[in-house]
Enzyme design. Structure first.
Site, PDB file in Angstrom:
ATOM      1  N   GLU A  97     -50.735  -0.922  21.417  1.00 13.40           N
ATOM      2  CA  GLU A  97     -50.415  -2.350  21.280  1.00 13.40           C
ATOM      3  C   GLU A  97     -51.016  -3.149  22.435  1.00 13.40           C
ATOM      4  O   GLU A  97     -51.462  -4.284  22.249  1.00 13.40           O
ATOM      5  CB  GLU A  97     -48.898  -2.569  21.185  1.00 13.40           C
ATOM      6  CG  GLU A  97     -48.227  -1.893  19.985  1.00 13.40           C
ATOM      7  CD  GLU A  97     -48.901  -2.184  18.639  1.00 13.40           C
ATOM      8  OE1 GLU A  97     -49.557  -3.224  18.509  1.00 13.40           O
ATOM      9  OE2 GLU A  97     -48.778  -1.346  17.723  1.00 13.40           O
ATOM     10  N   HIS A 100     -54.503  -4.099  21.749  1.00 12.60           N
ATOM     11  CA  HIS A 100     -54.664  -5.369  21.023  1.00 12.60           C
ATOM     12  C   HIS A 100     -54.606  -6.558  21.987  1.00 12.60           C
ATOM     13  O   HIS A 100     -55.322  -7.545  21.818  1.00 12.60           O
ATOM     14  CB  HIS A 100     -53.570  -5.517  19.961  1.00 12.60           C
ATOM     15  CG  HIS A 100     -53.758  -4.615  18.774  1.00 12.60           C
ATOM     16  ND1 HIS A 100     -54.940  -4.565  18.058  1.00 12.60           N
ATOM     17  CD2 HIS A 100     -52.924  -3.733  18.167  1.00 12.60           C
ATOM     18  CE1 HIS A 100     -54.811  -3.687  17.061  1.00 12.60           C
ATOM     19  NE2 HIS A 100     -53.608  -3.160  17.122  1.00 12.60           N
ATOM     20  N   HIS A 104     -57.438  -9.369  22.580  1.00  9.61           N
ATOM     21  CA  HIS A 104     -57.177 -10.810  22.538  1.00  9.61           C
ATOM     22  C   HIS A 104     -57.698 -11.488  23.806  1.00  9.61           C
ATOM     23  O   HIS A 104     -58.358 -12.523  23.742  1.00  9.61           O
ATOM     24  CB  HIS A 104     -55.667 -11.044  22.374  1.00  9.61           C
ATOM     25  CG  HIS A 104     -55.314 -12.469  22.099  1.00  9.61           C
ATOM     26  ND1 HIS A 104     -54.153 -13.041  22.542  1.00  9.61           N
ATOM     27  CD2 HIS A 104     -55.986 -13.446  21.440  1.00  9.61           C
ATOM     28  CE1 HIS A 104     -54.111 -14.315  22.163  1.00  9.61           C
ATOM     29  NE2 HIS A 104     -55.209 -14.588  21.483  1.00  9.61           N
TER      30      HIS A 104
HETATM   31 ZN   LIG Z   1     -52.712  -1.796  15.927  1.00  6.62          ZN
END
Ligand SMILES: [Zn+2]
Length: 232
Positions: A97, A100, A104
């Site tokens: 996570e 991600h 970003h």
């Molecule tokens: Zn994912």
């Protein structure tokens, strides 16, 4: 129509098998306790800090396998188990996570594209099948003008969901690669723990792969109905 149900049934069966396998893998690697004693939340905090990310919060969210990164409020949401537990599965999910969040922060192009598609897919995916179906009912397969254009419009709407599922693949694989590279480079895990994290993430990625293949198969089926499948 019967071939459609066989196709849909086959895809549903495969995705059920893969998600079952994923659950059993997570159960297995939840038993591999981390030697460093860190919780998922602590691992997430460290990975964000190591990547120079200071404006993302790590929070706990209810449920199982509900882990996700929310770009709109910059939060890494970890399910209660992952947030609190100290094992190879939790480490894998927490780092994924954060992967991600790094995407970003660095404006990773596939993530940007995926985010832009979300509002479009939310609208098109709820009605695309009905539009194609309506077009076929209006005589699309017989080559009748109006029905044909309605059916083609439905296929275009349907293809948005397929494109979305394909763009999801590099986003998910890249997040896992970033997670594993960081876990390895920072020596966060023992060899056995790392192998567990890697395997867990591999199975998580396969669920996205199955979803993408299912989406392509569904689109192909309906395209065949519109462009001449009825003539065989
Ligand atoms: Zn994912």
């Amino acid at each position: 129509m019967i071939r459609y149900y066989i196709l849909i049934g086959g895809i549903a069966l495969i995705s059920w098998l893969v998600s079952n396998k994923l659950k059993s893998k997570f159960k297995k690697y939840s038993q591999v306790h981390l030697r460093n004693g860190m919780s998922g939340a602590e691992i997430a905090e460290k990975m964000l800090a190591d990547n120079g990310i200071r404006d993302v919060k790590v929070i706990s969210t209810p449920g199982m396998l509900t882990d996700h990164y929310n770009p709109s409020n910059k939060t890494v949401n970890l399910s209660e188990g992952v947030y609190n537990q100290r094992n190879a599965a939790a480490a894998a999910v927490a780092a994924h996570e954060c992967g991600h969040a790094v995407q970003h922060a660095t404006a990773y192009q596939w993530l940007t594209m995926r985010s832009k598609l979300v509002p479009i897919v939310n609208i098109t995916s709820s009605m695309s099948t009905w539009v194609v179906f309506g077009g076929l009912a209006l005589g699309a397969a017989a080559g009748v003008g109006f029905g044909y254009y309605v059916a083609v419009a439905g296929l275009v709407m349907m293809s948005m969901a397929t494109i979305f599922s394909l763009i999801t693949l590099p986003v998910e694989y890249d997040a896992s690669n970033r997670a594993l590279a960081w876990l390895k480079n920072k020596n966060m895990l023992s060899q056995e723990e790392y192998a567990g994290s890697e395997d867990a993430l591999k199975w998580a990625a396969r669920t996205y792969l199955v979803a993408a293949i299912g989406s392509i198969a569904t689109l192909a089926y309906w395209a065949l109905q519109v462009f001449g499948g009825s003539r065989d």
